[in-house]
Design a protein around this motif. Structure first.
Motif, PDB file in Angstrom:
ATOM      1  N   LYS A   1     -33.989 -96.088  83.693  1.00  0.00           N
ATOM      2  CA  LYS A   1     -33.155 -96.350  82.519  1.00  0.00           C
ATOM      3  C   LYS A   1     -32.270 -95.145  82.205  1.00  0.00           C
ATOM      4  CE  LYS A   1     -35.769-100.023  82.047  1.00  0.00           C
ATOM      5  NZ  LYS A   1     -35.302-101.343  82.549  1.00  0.00           N
ATOM      6  N   HIS A   2     -31.073 -95.426  81.671  1.00  0.00           N
ATOM      7  CA  HIS A   2     -30.289 -94.382  81.026  1.00  0.00           C
ATOM      8  C   HIS A   2     -30.988 -94.016  79.717  1.00  0.00           C
ATOM      9  CE1 HIS A   2     -27.095 -95.151  83.897  1.00  0.00           C
ATOM     10  NE2 HIS A   2     -27.021 -96.419  83.515  1.00  0.00           N
ATOM     11  N   VAL A   3     -30.805 -92.760  79.260  1.00  0.00           N
ATOM     12  CA  VAL A   3     -31.566 -92.301  78.101  1.00  0.00           C
ATOM     13  C   VAL A   3     -30.688 -91.513  77.136  1.00  0.00           C
ATOM     14  CG1 VAL A   3     -33.502 -90.873  77.308  1.00  0.00           C
ATOM     15  CG2 VAL A   3     -33.697 -92.168  79.446  1.00  0.00           C
ATOM     16  N   VAL A   4     -30.831 -91.834  75.849  1.00  0.00           N
ATOM     17  CA  VAL A   4     -30.355 -90.997  74.751  1.00  0.00           C
ATOM     18  C   VAL A   4     -31.579 -90.581  73.953  1.00  0.00           C
ATOM     19  CG1 VAL A   4     -29.151 -90.997  72.519  1.00  0.00           C
ATOM     20  CG2 VAL A   4     -28.040 -91.958  74.539  1.00  0.00           C
ATOM     21  N   VAL A   5     -31.675 -89.292  73.620  1.00  0.00           N
ATOM     22  CA  VAL A   5     -32.823 -88.792  72.881  1.00  0.00           C
ATOM     23  C   VAL A   5     -32.349 -88.046  71.644  1.00  0.00           C
ATOM     24  CG1 VAL A   5     -32.937 -86.693  74.307  1.00  0.00           C
ATOM     25  CG2 VAL A   5     -34.961 -87.439  73.032  1.00  0.00           C
ATOM     26  N   GLU A   6     -33.094 -88.210  70.559  1.00  0.00           N
ATOM     27  CA  GLU A   6     -32.782 -87.491  69.328  1.00  0.00           C
ATOM     28  C   GLU A   6     -32.856 -85.983  69.566  1.00  0.00           C
ATOM     29  OE1 GLU A   6     -32.112 -86.680  66.321  1.00  0.00           O
ATOM     30  OE2 GLU A   6     -31.437 -88.586  65.526  1.00  0.00           O
TER      31      GLU A   6
ATOM     32  N   ASP B   1     -42.750 -85.301  70.887  1.00  0.00           N
ATOM     33  CA  ASP B   1     -43.053 -86.414  71.791  1.00  0.00           C
ATOM     34  C   ASP B   1     -41.956 -86.673  72.824  1.00  0.00           C
ATOM     35  OD1 ASP B   1     -45.356 -86.862  70.327  1.00  0.00           O
ATOM     36  OD2 ASP B   1     -44.465 -88.432  69.091  1.00  0.00           O
ATOM     37  N   HIS B   2     -40.853 -85.972  72.740  1.00  0.00           N
ATOM     38  CA  HIS B   2     -39.687 -86.359  73.521  1.00  0.00           C
ATOM     39  C   HIS B   2     -39.909 -86.318  75.027  1.00  0.00           C
ATOM     40  CE1 HIS B   2     -36.587 -85.452  70.087  1.00  0.00           C
ATOM     41  NE2 HIS B   2     -37.349 -86.496  69.843  1.00  0.00           N
ATOM     42  N   VAL B   3     -40.580 -85.294  75.517  1.00  0.00           N
ATOM     43  CA  VAL B   3     -40.635 -85.076  76.970  1.00  0.00           C
ATOM     44  C   VAL B   3     -41.237 -86.273  77.689  1.00  0.00           C
ATOM     45  CG1 VAL B   3     -41.589 -83.650  78.809  1.00  0.00           C
ATOM     46  CG2 VAL B   3     -40.694 -82.576  76.742  1.00  0.00           C
ATOM     47  N   ASP B   4     -42.395 -86.737  77.259  1.00  0.00           N
ATOM     48  CA  ASP B   4     -43.058 -87.846  77.953  1.00  0.00           C
ATOM     49  C   ASP B   4     -42.232 -89.121  77.891  1.00  0.00           C
ATOM     50  OD1 ASP B   4     -45.177 -86.284  78.709  1.00  0.00           O
ATOM     51  OD2 ASP B   4     -46.452 -86.870  77.031  1.00  0.00           O
ATOM     52  N   PHE B   5     -41.655 -89.409  76.720  1.00  0.00           N
ATOM     53  CA  PHE B   5     -40.849 -90.629  76.599  1.00  0.00           C
ATOM     54  C   PHE B   5     -39.618 -90.575  77.504  1.00  0.00           C
ATOM     55  CE2 PHE B   5     -43.016 -91.163  72.400  1.00  0.00           C
ATOM     56  CZ  PHE B   5     -43.495 -92.444  72.604  1.00  0.00           C
ATOM     57  N   VAL B   6     -38.923 -89.431  77.507  1.00  0.00           N
ATOM     58  CA  VAL B   6     -37.728 -89.309  78.356  1.00  0.00           C
ATOM     59  C   VAL B   6     -38.109 -89.397  79.823  1.00  0.00           C
ATOM     60  CG1 VAL B   6     -35.822 -87.816  79.042  1.00  0.00           C
ATOM     61  CG2 VAL B   6     -36.464 -87.954  76.635  1.00  0.00           C
ATOM     62  N   ARG B   7     -39.150 -88.694  80.211  1.00  0.00           N
ATOM     63  CA  ARG B   7     -39.586 -88.711  81.613  1.00  0.00           C
ATOM     64  C   ARG B   7     -39.932 -90.129  82.051  1.00  0.00           C
ATOM     65  NH1 ARG B   7     -43.944 -85.756  81.202  1.00  0.00           N
ATOM     66  NH2 ARG B   7     -42.993 -83.725  81.648  1.00  0.00           N
ATOM     67  N   ASN B   8     -40.685 -90.834  81.236  1.00  0.00           N
ATOM     68  CA  ASN B   8     -41.093 -92.193  81.605  1.00  0.00           C
ATOM     69  C   ASN B   8     -39.912 -93.149  81.664  1.00  0.00           C
ATOM     70  OD1 ASN B   8     -43.760 -91.376  81.734  1.00  0.00           O
ATOM     71  ND2 ASN B   8     -44.243 -92.002  79.649  1.00  0.00           N
ATOM     72  N   ALA B   9     -38.964 -92.989  80.752  1.00  0.00           N
ATOM     73  CA  ALA B   9     -37.788 -93.866  80.760  1.00  0.00           C
ATOM     74  C   ALA B   9     -36.933 -93.622  82.000  1.00  0.00           C
ATOM     75  CB  ALA B   9     -36.970 -93.647  79.491  1.00  0.00           C
TER      76      ALA B   9
ATOM     77  N   ILE C   1     -33.154 -95.577  73.829  1.00  0.00           N
ATOM     78  CA  ILE C   1     -32.894 -94.572  72.802  1.00  0.00           C
ATOM     79  C   ILE C   1     -34.237 -94.104  72.256  1.00  0.00           C
ATOM     80  CG2 ILE C   1     -31.577 -94.030  70.722  1.00  0.00           C
ATOM     81  CD1 ILE C   1     -29.878 -95.247  72.976  1.00  0.00           C
ATOM     82  N   ILE C   2     -34.464 -92.788  72.254  1.00  0.00           N
ATOM     83  CA  ILE C   2     -35.755 -92.233  71.836  1.00  0.00           C
ATOM     84  C   ILE C   2     -35.561 -91.475  70.528  1.00  0.00           C
ATOM     85  CG2 ILE C   2     -37.608 -90.619  72.436  1.00  0.00           C
ATOM     86  CD1 ILE C   2     -36.753 -91.272  75.431  1.00  0.00           C
ATOM     87  N   THR C   3     -36.223 -91.954  69.462  1.00  0.00           N
ATOM     88  CA  THR C   3     -36.050 -91.349  68.137  1.00  0.00           C
ATOM     89  C   THR C   3     -37.375 -90.869  67.556  1.00  0.00           C
ATOM     90  OG1 THR C   3     -36.337 -93.390  66.841  1.00  0.00           O
ATOM     91  CG2 THR C   3     -34.149 -92.957  67.750  1.00  0.00           C
TER      92      THR C   3
ATOM     93  N   VAL D   1     -27.917 -91.513  83.265  1.00  0.00           N
ATOM     94  CA  VAL D   1     -27.303 -90.745  82.182  1.00  0.00           C
ATOM     95  C   VAL D   1     -28.397 -90.255  81.243  1.00  0.00           C
ATOM     96  CG1 VAL D   1     -25.767 -90.869  80.184  1.00  0.00           C
ATOM     97  CG2 VAL D   1     -25.142 -92.000  82.332  1.00  0.00           C
ATOM     98  N   LEU D   2     -28.282 -88.996  80.845  1.00  0.00           N
ATOM     99  CA  LEU D   2     -29.171 -88.396  79.857  1.00  0.00           C
ATOM    100  C   LEU D   2     -28.312 -87.628  78.866  1.00  0.00           C
ATOM    101  CD1 LEU D   2     -31.949 -87.523  78.756  1.00  0.00           C
ATOM    102  CD2 LEU D   2     -31.958 -85.690  80.468  1.00  0.00           C
ATOM    103  N   SER D   3     -28.467 -87.950  77.594  1.00  0.00           N
ATOM    104  CA  SER D   3     -27.688 -87.271  76.559  1.00  0.00           C
ATOM    105  C   SER D   3     -28.550 -87.104  75.317  1.00  0.00           C
ATOM    106  CB  SER D   3     -26.422 -88.064  76.214  1.00  0.00           C
ATOM    107  OG  SER D   3     -25.630 -87.375  75.257  1.00  0.00           O
ATOM    108  N   VAL D   4     -28.160 -86.154  74.465  1.00  0.00           N
ATOM    109  CA  VAL D   4     -28.895 -85.829  73.247  1.00  0.00           C
ATOM    110  C   VAL D   4     -27.990 -86.125  72.051  1.00  0.00           C
ATOM    111  CG1 VAL D   4     -30.105 -84.009  71.969  1.00  0.00           C
ATOM    112  CG2 VAL D   4     -30.205 -84.074  74.487  1.00  0.00           C
ATOM    113  N   PHE D   5     -28.577 -86.692  71.004  1.00  0.00           N
ATOM    114  CA  PHE D   5     -27.816 -87.178  69.849  1.00  0.00           C
ATOM    115  C   PHE D   5     -27.400 -86.025  68.924  1.00  0.00           C
ATOM    116  CE2 PHE D   5     -27.600 -89.529  65.677  1.00  0.00           C
ATOM    117  CZ  PHE D   5     -26.487 -90.303  66.006  1.00  0.00           C
ATOM    118  N   HIS D   6     -26.415 -85.247  69.376  1.00  0.00           N
ATOM    119  CA  HIS D   6     -25.843 -84.198  68.536  1.00  0.00           C
ATOM    120  C   HIS D   6     -24.681 -84.802  67.742  1.00  0.00           C
ATOM    121  CE1 HIS D   6     -28.091 -80.581  69.187  1.00  0.00           C
ATOM    122  NE2 HIS D   6     -28.134 -80.811  70.488  1.00  0.00           N
ATOM    123  N   ASN D   7     -25.039 -85.672  66.811  1.00  0.00           N
ATOM    124  CA  ASN D   7     -24.035 -86.427  66.053  1.00  0.00           C
ATOM    125  C   ASN D   7     -23.194 -85.554  65.135  1.00  0.00           C
ATOM    126  OD1 ASN D   7     -26.615 -86.180  64.574  1.00  0.00           O
ATOM    127  ND2 ASN D   7     -25.548 -87.266  62.938  1.00  0.00           N
ATOM    128  N   ARG D   8     -23.680 -84.344  64.795  1.00  0.00           N
ATOM    129  CA  ARG D   8     -22.945 -83.503  63.846  1.00  0.00           C
ATOM    130  C   ARG D   8     -21.655 -82.953  64.437  1.00  0.00           C
ATOM    131  NH1 ARG D   8     -24.540 -84.549  58.626  1.00  0.00           N
ATOM    132  NH2 ARG D   8     -26.750 -85.089  58.686  1.00  0.00           N
TER     133      ARG D   8
END
Length: 352
Positions: free
Chosen positions: A89-94, A76-84, A69-71, A117-124
């Motif tokens: 790893k499966h990834v959830v990103v803020e 900073d998101h791109v590098d963290f998601v790419r590396n994960a 989970i990347i928060t 799996v790649l998903s974005v935290f659209h909690n709303r």
């Protein structure tokens, strides 16, 4: 006991501490195993079993970690998601997913190549008022919608010198931070617009990132959806306004889940989680046949935990993913078109 997915959390700032960790730990089957904190080990105060590590590389190298989970701030998101993803790893990103759509599409393609799996935290999407509006529209209580407005107003007349959202740079500012939620909700309710017109400004003295936006989405059926946020609204304004051919719905107030999470509550330990007090219920004024109905309707309970439950169910049981990365990428496309609309001072076609 459910099979466990081992989770690593990158970042324990406001988003990681307030939203992600309490919700992750409320889902049977998700085990928060490691947290990346570079300057402290405060995560252990609430979650004493977790291992605090200093580098995201320690998550990538850990074969036991299934989901990262990347928060971190959106810049900073791109590098963290790419590396994960490259670490398998499966990834959830803020949210916001990325700064540009091209970056988002690159990550989507990589996730497909890695079969992760790649998903974005659209909690709303799990705000109680949004769930209620979905139900109102699905039951056609307002008839054909002609106009609506979503507001995320606040009274923050002084820009923060510490909050990254108020700093200069790509991906900062209120439109990326709050506007992306409203764009996501509008698309979920009404589909993809064909036109966009935007006014995106820096209004506060000393601010370095946009803190005001007024964006209008236009649809082929003449529907107009206005999304707005201002830092100078001290008197409460409606959160949602919907007008249709049969009636209207007006709703004040913010979903109570964020306030509950800030206070230290969690969906796992709080009875009546996400239930809104009656004083905040929205007002419906409509007709059913010859009957005129006017009054408050109870807000459906919010349920941020359903986002992470769906992540678990999708990984383990192949249940359909609720927040697809392609949807989050489209939201970034709308942001880019809105910024261009503001720059050029004209209404643009969303897809040219």
């Amino acid at each position: 006991m459910k099979p466990q997915l081992q989770v690593g959390l990158i970042g324990y700032g406001f988003a990681g501490k307030t939203f992600h960790a309490p919700i992750i730990t409320s889902i049977p089957g998700l085990n928060l195993q490691k947290v990346v904190q570079r300057s402290s080990e405060s995560a252990k105060e609430r979650y004493p079993w977790v291992e605090v590590v200093k580098s995201a590389d320690e998550l990538y190298a850990d074969s036991d970690i299934d989901l990262i989970i990347i928060t971190t701030p959106s810049t900073d998101h791109v590098d963290f998601v790419r590396n994960a993803l490259n670490a398998g790893k499966h990834v959830v990103v803020e949210k916001p997913f990325t700064v540009t759509k091209s970056e988002a599409d690159e990550l989507i393609q990589l996730a497909k190549q890695k079969n992760k799996v790649l998903s974005v935290f659209h909690n709303r999407r799990w705000d109680g008022d949004f769930l209620t509006i979905q139900e109102i529209l699905q039951n056609n209580l307002l008839g054909r919608i002609r106009e609506c407005a979503f507001h995320w107003d606040r009274f923050h007349p002084t820009a923060s010198r510490k909050n990254w959202r108020d700093q200069a740079g790509k991906g900062a500012g209120v439109f990326y931070d709050l506007g992306v939620h409203l764009l996501d909700q509008a698309v979920q309710l009404f589909g993809k617009p064909n036109k966009i017109a935007a006014d995106i400004q820096i209004q506060r003295e000393g601010a370095n990132a946009h803190d005001y936006f007024a964006v209008t989405l236009g649809y082929d059926d003449k529907l107009k959806v206005t999304l707005k946020s201002s830092p100078f609204v001290r008197s409460e304004s409606p959160r949602y306004i919907l007008h249709g051919e049969k009636g209207s719905f007006i709703k004040y107030g913010l979903d109570p889940q964020e306030k509950a999470l800030i206070s230290g509550q969690s969906p796992a330990s709080t009875p009546q989680w996400g239930v809104e007090p009656e004083g905040q219920w929205g007002e419906l004024n409509t007709s059913l046949g010859k009957i005129h109905l006017k009054g408050k309707i109870e807000t459906l309970p919010g349920a941020y935990q359903n986002y992470y439950q769906n992540i678990y169910d999708h990984i383990m049981e192949n249940i359909e993913l609720e927040v697809k990365p392609e949807e989050a990428s489209y939201n970034i496309h709308l942001i880019e078109r809105a910024l261009q609309s503001h720059k050029e001072g004209r209404t643009l076609l969303v897809d040219n």
